[in-house]
Design a protein around this motif. Structure first.
Motif, PDB file in Angstrom:
ATOM      1  N   ILE A  77       0.842  -1.205   0.000  1.00  0.00           N
ATOM      2  CA  ILE A  77       0.000   0.000   0.000  1.00  0.00           C
ATOM      3  C   ILE A  77       0.871   1.247   0.000  1.00  0.00           C
ATOM      4  O   ILE A  77       0.597   2.218  -0.723  1.00  0.00           O
ATOM      5  N   ALA A  78       1.940   1.221   0.793  1.00  0.00           N
ATOM      6  CA  ALA A  78       2.852   2.374   0.820  1.00  0.00           C
ATOM      7  C   ALA A  78       3.495   2.616  -0.539  1.00  0.00           C
ATOM      8  O   ALA A  78       3.814   3.758  -0.890  1.00  0.00           O
ATOM      9  N   ASP A  79       3.663   1.540  -1.313  1.00  0.00           N
ATOM     10  CA  ASP A  79       4.265   1.656  -2.643  1.00  0.00           C
ATOM     11  C   ASP A  79       3.250   2.000  -3.728  1.00  0.00           C
ATOM     12  O   ASP A  79       3.600   2.056  -4.906  1.00  0.00           O
ATOM     13  N   GLY A  80       1.984   2.176  -3.348  1.00  0.00           N
ATOM     14  CA  GLY A  80       0.982   2.618  -4.309  1.00  0.00           C
ATOM     15  C   GLY A  80       0.149   1.532  -4.949  1.00  0.00           C
ATOM     16  O   GLY A  80      -0.540   1.796  -5.949  1.00  0.00           O
ATOM     17  N   ALA A  81       0.145   0.318  -4.400  1.00  0.00           N
ATOM     18  CA  ALA A  81      -0.673  -0.756  -4.973  1.00  0.00           C
ATOM     19  C   ALA A  81      -2.154  -0.406  -4.880  1.00  0.00           C
ATOM     20  O   ALA A  81      -2.617   0.130  -3.872  1.00  0.00           O
ATOM     21  N   GLU A  82      -2.887  -0.746  -5.931  1.00  0.00           N
ATOM     22  CA  GLU A  82      -4.330  -0.512  -5.964  1.00  0.00           C
ATOM     23  C   GLU A  82      -5.131  -1.799  -5.768  1.00  0.00           C
ATOM     24  O   GLU A  82      -6.351  -1.756  -5.581  1.00  0.00           O
ATOM     25  N   LEU A  83      -4.450  -2.942  -5.828  1.00  0.00           N
ATOM     26  CA  LEU A  83      -5.076  -4.229  -5.545  1.00  0.00           C
ATOM     27  C   LEU A  83      -4.021  -5.140  -4.935  1.00  0.00           C
ATOM     28  O   LEU A  83      -2.927  -5.301  -5.501  1.00  0.00           O
ATOM     29  N   LEU A  84      -4.336  -5.723  -3.799  1.00  0.00           N
ATOM     30  CA  LEU A  84      -3.449  -6.637  -3.100  1.00  0.00           C
ATOM     31  C   LEU A  84      -3.861  -8.066  -3.436  1.00  0.00           C
ATOM     32  O   LEU A  84      -5.020  -8.454  -3.197  1.00  0.00           O
ATOM     33  N   VAL A  85      -2.944  -8.833  -4.008  1.00  0.00           N
ATOM     34  CA  VAL A  85      -3.210 -10.233  -4.337  1.00  0.00           C
ATOM     35  C   VAL A  85      -2.329 -11.089  -3.440  1.00  0.00           C
ATOM     36  O   VAL A  85      -1.097 -11.082  -3.556  1.00  0.00           O
ATOM     37  N   PHE A  86      -2.958 -11.831  -2.529  1.00  0.00           N
ATOM     38  CA  PHE A  86      -2.246 -12.694  -1.603  1.00  0.00           C
ATOM     39  C   PHE A  86      -2.159 -14.088  -2.213  1.00  0.00           C
ATOM     40  O   PHE A  86      -3.181 -14.670  -2.606  1.00  0.00           O
ATOM     41  N   LEU A  87      -0.941 -14.631  -2.277  1.00  0.00           N
ATOM     42  CA  LEU A  87      -0.727 -15.941  -2.879  1.00  0.00           C
ATOM     43  C   LEU A  87       0.263 -16.695  -2.010  1.00  0.00           C
ATOM     44  O   LEU A  87       1.416 -16.266  -1.857  1.00  0.00           O
ATOM     45  N   ASP A  88      -0.184 -17.802  -1.422  1.00  0.00           N
ATOM     46  CA  ASP A  88       0.716 -18.575  -0.566  1.00  0.00           C
ATOM     47  C   ASP A  88       1.912 -19.084  -1.354  1.00  0.00           C
ATOM     48  O   ASP A  88       1.837 -19.310  -2.572  1.00  0.00           O
ATOM     49  N   VAL A  89       3.000 -19.334  -0.637  1.00  0.00           N
ATOM     50  CA  VAL A  89       4.247 -19.715  -1.290  1.00  0.00           C
ATOM     51  C   VAL A  89       4.125 -21.026  -2.050  1.00  0.00           C
ATOM     52  O   VAL A  89       4.846 -21.251  -3.029  1.00  0.00           O
ATOM     53  N   ASP A  90       3.217 -21.894  -1.648  1.00  0.00           N
ATOM     54  CA  ASP A  90       3.081 -23.173  -2.348  1.00  0.00           C
ATOM     55  C   ASP A  90       2.009 -23.126  -3.431  1.00  0.00           C
ATOM     56  O   ASP A  90       1.553 -24.172  -3.909  1.00  0.00           O
ATOM     57  N   CYS A  91       1.620 -21.933  -3.853  1.00  0.00           N
ATOM     58  CA  CYS A  91       0.619 -21.789  -4.911  1.00  0.00           C
ATOM     59  C   CYS A  91       1.207 -21.100  -6.137  1.00  0.00           C
ATOM     60  O   CYS A  91       2.032 -20.185  -6.024  1.00  0.00           O
ATOM     61  N   LEU A  92       0.754 -21.532  -7.303  1.00  0.00           N
ATOM     62  CA  LEU A  92       1.140 -20.931  -8.576  1.00  0.00           C
ATOM     63  C   LEU A  92      -0.052 -20.154  -9.141  1.00  0.00           C
ATOM     64  O   LEU A  92      -1.193 -20.626  -9.055  1.00  0.00           O
ATOM     65  N   PRO A  93       0.196 -18.996  -9.719  1.00  0.00           N
ATOM     66  CA  PRO A  93      -0.906 -18.265 -10.347  1.00  0.00           C
ATOM     67  C   PRO A  93      -1.208 -18.808 -11.733  1.00  0.00           C
ATOM     68  O   PRO A  93      -0.299 -19.088 -12.518  1.00  0.00           O
ATOM     69  N   GLY A  94      -2.479 -18.959 -12.047  1.00  0.00           N
ATOM     70  CA  GLY A  94      -2.855 -19.283 -13.410  1.00  0.00           C
ATOM     71  C   GLY A  94      -2.627 -18.098 -14.327  1.00  0.00           C
ATOM     72  O   GLY A  94      -2.468 -16.966 -13.869  1.00  0.00           O
ATOM     73  N   PRO A  95      -2.616 -18.333 -15.638  1.00  0.00           N
ATOM     74  CA  PRO A  95      -2.348 -17.240 -16.590  1.00  0.00           C
ATOM     75  C   PRO A  95      -3.306 -16.065 -16.472  1.00  0.00           C
ATOM     76  O   PRO A  95      -2.925 -14.930 -16.777  1.00  0.00           O
ATOM     77  N   ASP A  96      -4.545 -16.311 -16.020  1.00  0.00           N
ATOM     78  CA  ASP A  96      -5.548 -15.246 -15.959  1.00  0.00           C
ATOM     79  C   ASP A  96      -5.864 -14.799 -14.539  1.00  0.00           C
ATOM     80  O   ASP A  96      -6.786 -13.999 -14.339  1.00  0.00           O
ATOM     81  N   LEU A  97      -5.136 -15.302 -13.549  1.00  0.00           N
ATOM     82  CA  LEU A  97      -5.476 -14.994 -12.161  1.00  0.00           C
ATOM     83  C   LEU A  97      -5.512 -13.486 -11.905  1.00  0.00           C
ATOM     84  O   LEU A  97      -6.479 -12.956 -11.344  1.00  0.00           O
ATOM     85  N   PHE A  98      -4.485 -12.770 -12.328  1.00  0.00           N
ATOM     86  CA  PHE A  98      -4.416 -11.350 -12.024  1.00  0.00           C
ATOM     87  C   PHE A  98      -5.470 -10.553 -12.784  1.00  0.00           C
ATOM     88  O   PHE A  98      -6.086  -9.627 -12.247  1.00  0.00           O
ATOM     89  N   ALA A  99      -5.704 -10.901 -14.040  1.00  0.00           N
ATOM     90  CA  ALA A  99      -6.710 -10.193 -14.828  1.00  0.00           C
ATOM     91  C   ALA A  99      -8.109 -10.418 -14.251  1.00  0.00           C
ATOM     92  O   ALA A  99      -8.920  -9.485 -14.187  1.00  0.00           O
ATOM     93  N   ARG A 100      -8.390 -11.648 -13.810  1.00  0.00           N
ATOM     94  CA  ARG A 100      -9.721 -11.932 -13.262  1.00  0.00           C
ATOM     95  C   ARG A 100      -9.920 -11.225 -11.932  1.00  0.00           C
ATOM     96  O   ARG A 100     -11.011 -10.697 -11.653  1.00  0.00           O
ATOM     97  N   TYR A 101      -8.889 -11.223 -11.091  1.00  0.00           N
ATOM     98  CA  TYR A 101      -9.023 -10.501  -9.827  1.00  0.00           C
ATOM     99  C   TYR A 101      -9.193  -9.007 -10.074  1.00  0.00           C
ATOM    100  O   TYR A 101      -9.988  -8.333  -9.401  1.00  0.00           O
TER     101      TYR A 101
END
Length: 271
Positions: A77-101
């Motif tokens: 937030i201090a760095d200016g993020a407009e959306l926080l996406v929490f992803l556990d270390v043992d999880c991989l993001p799908g190709p569309d995860l960020f766009a869908r969120y």
């Protein structure tokens, strides 16, 4: 929309972290990253110069996962993020995860967003391009078609899992982050969900924001976390009046390891 992906990690999950970094570089190379290490010390060579690195050491009873996520959120937030996406270390993001969120956040800016999770088998280490072909969302939770969202019913808040979720900074601040009274394994994600429900923050199931849980050995019930579950369960009971993780507590009791004494669950002596 400026996104930041937030991960809490430890040296014990180093292989998972390195694989997550590989996939993030492929699907979201320009997304800001915050990595929080939870061990006593940050392991040599584990830092990624492309990510902002923080250190939240353990408490007397174990890793401080919630406190680590809170620190990551504050930094993003201090760095200016407009959306926080929490992803556990043992999880991989799908190709569309960020766009869908991001799409869901535009439609539901005041919501807690939760995408589906596929649990990969031990033999699966799919390439990024192959992730859509191994998608098998866990059946315990709603899995909507890509691009669709649905606001959860009040009874569905117990299905919130913190291994993959997203929230705007304003909503995060409304929630107040994770309760920092939990150390070690269990209860912090259910606590956040109950905080959201009490505050009137909608939980929104987000279709197509797929995450993929990398395999690692587990036990059910998780015997290695019994003391954590009793301690964190007691803290949850103090805050909310009920015990979480009821299925595991029942399994421990059936095995003769714990027993109910009044409102509390305790270890059986010499069990």
């Amino acid at each position: 929309m400026r996104l930041a992906v937030l991960t809490v990690a430890s040296a014990a999950r180093r292989a998972h972290l390195e694989r997550q970094r590989e996939v993030l570089a492929a699907v979201a190379p320009d997304t800001a990253r915050v990595e929080v290490f939870l061990d006593d010390e940050v392991a040599p060579g584990i830092r990624d110069p492309e990510a902002r690195t923080l250190h939240v050491p353990p408490g007397p009873h174990g890793l401080r996962v919630g406190a680590g996520r809170n620190a990551a959120a504050a930094a993003a937030i201090a760095d200016g993020a407009e959306l926080l996406v929490f992803l556990d270390v043992d999880c991989l993001p799908g190709p569309d995860l960020f766009a869908r969120y991001a799409d869901a956040a535009r439609m539901h800016p005041a919501a807690l967003l939760a995408g589906p999770v596929t649990y990969l088998a031990s033999v699966q280490r799919p390439a990024v391009a192959d992730l859509p072909f191994v998608t098998r969302p866990h059946r315990a939770r709603p899995a909507l078609p890509p691009g669709e969202t649905r606001t959860a019913d009040p009874g569905e808040y117990d299905l919130f899992w913190s291994l993959s979720f997203a929230v705007t900074p304003a909503t995060w601040q409304r929630l107040g982050g994770f309760h920092d009274g939990y150390e070690g394994y269990g209860a912090e994600d259910t606590d956040l969900a109950w905080t959201a429900r009490t505050a009137g923050v909608p939980l929104v199931w987000t279709g197509g924001a797929d995450a993929y849980h990398q395999w690692h050995p587990v036990s059910s019930p998780p015997w290695q976390h019994l003391d954590d579950i009793l301690r964190n369960g007691a803290e949850f009971h103090r805050r909310w009046g009920v015990w979480p993780m009821g299925g595991w507590l029942d399994a421990f009791a059936a095995a003769g390891a714990i027993e109910r004494r009044g409102a509390a669950w305790v270890r059986v002596p010499n069990a």
